[in-house]
Design a protein around this motif. Structure first.
Motif, PDB file in Angstrom:
ATOM      1  N   PHE A 271       0.866   6.821  -6.774  1.00  0.00           N
ATOM      2  CA  PHE A 271      -0.302   7.638  -7.077  1.00  0.00           C
ATOM      3  C   PHE A 271      -0.077   9.098  -6.697  1.00  0.00           C
ATOM      4  O   PHE A 271      -0.604  10.004  -7.348  1.00  0.00           O
TER       5      PHE A 271
ATOM      6  N   LEU B 100      -9.540   1.639  -9.422  1.00  0.00           N
ATOM      7  CA  LEU B 100      -8.875   0.798 -10.415  1.00  0.00           C
ATOM      8  C   LEU B 100      -7.881  -0.143  -9.757  1.00  0.00           C
ATOM      9  O   LEU B 100      -7.752  -1.316 -10.146  1.00  0.00           O
ATOM     10  N   SER B 101      -7.182   0.357  -8.745  1.00  0.00           N
ATOM     11  CA  SER B 101      -6.218  -0.480  -8.032  1.00  0.00           C
ATOM     12  C   SER B 101      -6.915  -1.641  -7.333  1.00  0.00           C
ATOM     13  O   SER B 101      -6.429  -2.779  -7.349  1.00  0.00           O
ATOM     14  N   GLN B 102      -8.074  -1.372  -6.720  1.00  0.00           N
ATOM     15  CA  GLN B 102      -8.826  -2.440  -6.057  1.00  0.00           C
ATOM     16  C   GLN B 102      -9.255  -3.508  -7.054  1.00  0.00           C
ATOM     17  O   GLN B 102      -9.155  -4.709  -6.777  1.00  0.00           O
TER      18      GLN B 102
ATOM     19  N   ALA C 110       0.837  -1.209   0.000  1.00  0.00           N
ATOM     20  CA  ALA C 110       0.000   0.000   0.000  1.00  0.00           C
ATOM     21  C   ALA C 110       0.865   1.250   0.000  1.00  0.00           C
ATOM     22  O   ALA C 110       0.563   2.231  -0.697  1.00  0.00           O
TER      23      ALA C 110
ATOM     24  N   GLU D 268       2.160   1.920  -3.413  1.00  0.00           N
ATOM     25  CA  GLU D 268       1.096   2.424  -4.271  1.00  0.00           C
ATOM     26  C   GLU D 268       0.802   3.890  -3.975  1.00  0.00           C
ATOM     27  O   GLU D 268       0.572   4.690  -4.887  1.00  0.00           O
TER      28      GLU D 268
ATOM     29  N   LEU E  76      -8.158   6.234  -9.186  1.00  0.00           N
ATOM     30  CA  LEU E  76      -6.969   5.390  -9.091  1.00  0.00           C
ATOM     31  C   LEU E  76      -7.157   4.302  -8.032  1.00  0.00           C
ATOM     32  O   LEU E  76      -6.773   3.142  -8.229  1.00  0.00           O
ATOM     33  N   ILE E  77      -7.755   4.684  -6.894  1.00  0.00           N
ATOM     34  CA  ILE E  77      -7.992   3.707  -5.822  1.00  0.00           C
ATOM     35  C   ILE E  77      -8.940   2.618  -6.306  1.00  0.00           C
ATOM     36  O   ILE E  77      -8.718   1.423  -6.081  1.00  0.00           O
TER      37      ILE E  77
ATOM     38  N   LEU F  48      -7.855  -4.211  -9.964  1.00  0.00           N
ATOM     39  CA  LEU F  48      -6.664  -4.922 -10.432  1.00  0.00           C
ATOM     40  C   LEU F  48      -6.201  -5.947  -9.404  1.00  0.00           C
ATOM     41  O   LEU F  48      -5.916  -7.110  -9.741  1.00  0.00           O
ATOM     42  N   HIS F  49      -6.146  -5.525  -8.142  1.00  0.00           N
ATOM     43  CA  HIS F  49      -5.690  -6.424  -7.085  1.00  0.00           C
ATOM     44  C   HIS F  49      -6.606  -7.643  -6.975  1.00  0.00           C
ATOM     45  O   HIS F  49      -6.129  -8.790  -6.904  1.00  0.00           O
TER      46      HIS F  49
END
Length: 231
Positions: free
Chosen positions: A183, A212-214, A176, A179, A209-210, A216-217
């Protein structure tokens, strides 16, 4: 209602909301308050409910404005087709059926004591101390926590129930932090500007961004577990 009165309605539930944020959402076409002959904005209860819908989708689902706009357009179309109305009445209902901002509505807590956090998250006090040492939960003031702290603590409690240990979460914290650094490079140029609209765009960019990151993860973890699950 004036824009100031709308802000007063929304602030207890969404403390980061500002007048510039409300103007930004209007400029993005998510709400269309009426105007007086002198140009002042006048909001209805439907407008406030619409704003609450937008702010809730951002806060809880990290949805980008483009997606929220599409959802609202779909609702508008359904309302127009079914009832002859150009926009739906969007009402955010609380856990006991209250309508936030109306008489009798409960104001959500945005500041929790340590005892509240322990009670609501499912972590015991000793484990919370361990989690704090790892930097997963950070108090906003000695003995006080925000809603993000509650989200993290509740998620940690759920993972521990499945057999993980607090020490296993060091890698999560480290990932995190990496990341955040990545970001921050993207949103910092906007956030440093004096223009309130630019700062609002920085906030919206960070939310997207948050989200999209979630996604992707979650997709990477699902793909990684397919072999274990035999699927």
């Amino acid at each position: 209602m004036s824009i100031g009165e709308v802000l007063a309605q929304l602030r207890p539930e969404f403390p980061d909301t500002t007048i510039s944020k409300l103007r930004f959402l209007e400029a993005e076409g998510l709400v269309e308050p009426q105007r007086t002959p002198s140009g002042y904005r006048k909001y209805s209860w439907d407008d406030v409910a619409r704003l609450r819908f937008v702010l809730t989708a951002q806060r809880d689902q990290y949805l980008p404005l483009r997606v929220i706009r599409e959802q609202l357009a779909d609702r508008d179309a359904q309302a127009a087709a079914g009832h002859g109305r150009g926009r739906p009445t969007l009402v955010a209902v609380g856990p006991s059926g209250q309508v936030p901002g109306r008489a009798g509505a409960e104001v959500p807590q945005t500041r929790l004591s340590r005892a509240d956090l322990v009670s609501r998250s499912g972590l015991d006090a000793g484990t919370l101390t361990e989690v704090e040492r790892l930097g997963l939960v950070v108090p906003i003031a000695p003995g006080w926590y925000d809603m993000d702290g509650l989200v993290v603590a509740s998620a940690v409690a759920g993972l521990l129930r499945h057999g993980l240990e607090v020490r296993h979460l060091r890698a999560v914290r480290a990932a995190a932090d990496r990341e955040v650094g990545l970001f921050a490079q993207l949103v910092a140029p906007l956030a440093r500007q004096n223009d309130p609209a630019a700062r609002d765009r920085a906030t919206e960019t960070a939310r997207e961004l948050i989200g999209l990151s979630q996604r992707l993860h979650a997709a990477l973890v699902r793909a990684g577990l397919r072999g274990t699950l035999g699927r």
